[in-house]
Scaffold this active site. Sequence first.
Site, short mmCIF file in Angstrom:
data_model
loop_
_atom_site.label_atom_id
_atom_site.label_comp_id
_atom_site.label_asym_id
_atom_site.label_seq_id
_atom_site.Cartn_x
_atom_site.Cartn_y
_atom_site.Cartn_z
N SER A 186 0.79 -1.23 0.00
CA SER A 186 0.00 0.00 0.00
C SER A 186 0.82 1.27 0.00
CB SER A 186 -0.95 0.00 1.20
OG SER A 186 -0.23 -0.06 2.41
N HIS A 214 -5.87 -3.89 -1.69
CA HIS A 214 -5.64 -2.80 -2.64
C HIS A 214 -5.66 -3.30 -4.08
CE1 HIS A 214 -4.74 0.62 0.02
NE2 HIS A 214 -4.26 -0.29 0.85
N LYS A 245 -12.56 -0.40 0.50
CA LYS A 245 -11.76 0.34 -0.47
C LYS A 245 -12.52 0.35 -1.80
CE LYS A 245 -7.29 -0.19 1.80
NZ LYS A 245 -7.79 -0.58 3.11
#
Length: 397
Positions: A186, A214, A245
């Site tokens: 990340s 991610h 996310k």
Amino acid sequence: MFDNVRADVAATLDEIREAGLFKPERVIGTPQSAAVTVTAGGRPGEVLNFCANNYLGLADHPEVLAAAKDALDRWGYGMASVRFICGTQDVHKELEDRLSAFLGQEDTILYSSCFDANGGVFETLLDDRDAVISDALNHASIIDGIRLSKARRHRYANRDLADLEKQLQETQDARRRLIVTDGVFSMDGYVAPLREICDLADRYDAMVMVDDSHAVGFVGAGGRGTPELHGVMDRVDIITGTLGKALGGASGGYVAARREIVALLRQRSRPYLFSNSLAPVIAAASLKVLDLVEKSNELRERLAANTALFRTKMTEAGFEILPGDHPIAPVMIGDAAKAGRLAELLLERGVYVIGFSYPVVPHGQARIRVQLSAAHSTEDVERAVAAFVDARDALEG
């Protein structure tokens, strides 16, 4: 008692401020989107948002909001219970089934967050007869989860396959071995070499776990994450991830894995057994998110175009950006105080970004972590680049 330690805590806070490492929280008064309104912690007003994990721009998508509103009427606000007592609804099981199918795994178990998911895996599966081999730059939740386990702990240098093989050779006496890696790291936007990791796991009879927080939703041809990108969906044993996310931006996490692993987690994983169920409104909205992700590549293509434009324009403007094509685009600054000041100057110019410094990243590697979204327009991206140039000139000048 606290009066005896108040001065020490205050002194520690002063040290953090003096080092330029203090992390103020800005307050926004609007939904998460490409542009937000700052109400406190910075210059008030509307600014372009380039620091959220809202990769697909779904946090305020009208269809997702409609699904959430409908779920409130149908399922209620919260479960007020854990799953094995009376905290499981049809919508939870439906989401677990959909995630299993989407990620190509046999079963899925929902958690309150991916931090909890990572905290619940290692202690359940491994004991002092086993070994876990973790990438050096794995997320803090993986590190903390490993600490809860009695397994032997081994670490290999970031994405270093030779070092990983060395750790595998040194742990051949273990009953079980689990290789664990972030799918995307990340702070850097680098992608783990999963095909090669799986090859080593096959050679040394180890399991593979990937935290794909991610990546799921936008990495890979169908948005199924780094295992899809590398063609190893059938070779990864455990996938953890978040609904907070790209998949809507709310909260909640999951473990998608082999059927027996999920069954054992339901019986013994402490964050699952002792935490309230995921709110039904989030589960229902996440189902709508999966509908949107599966039916079209439009958002993924827009995100990729925005990412390429930003990385190209910033490089042309003389900024150092770590290489890659992920929408995490770290603009390297080096000095922590300078990174923090640059973020302040950018906010004054209408661009909301955050400076990252130690302990989030190593000393001397402070950066502005820019995150692109499908919600950004071409004009938004170009305006952000212009603001970076102007803020840099003001900082240097």
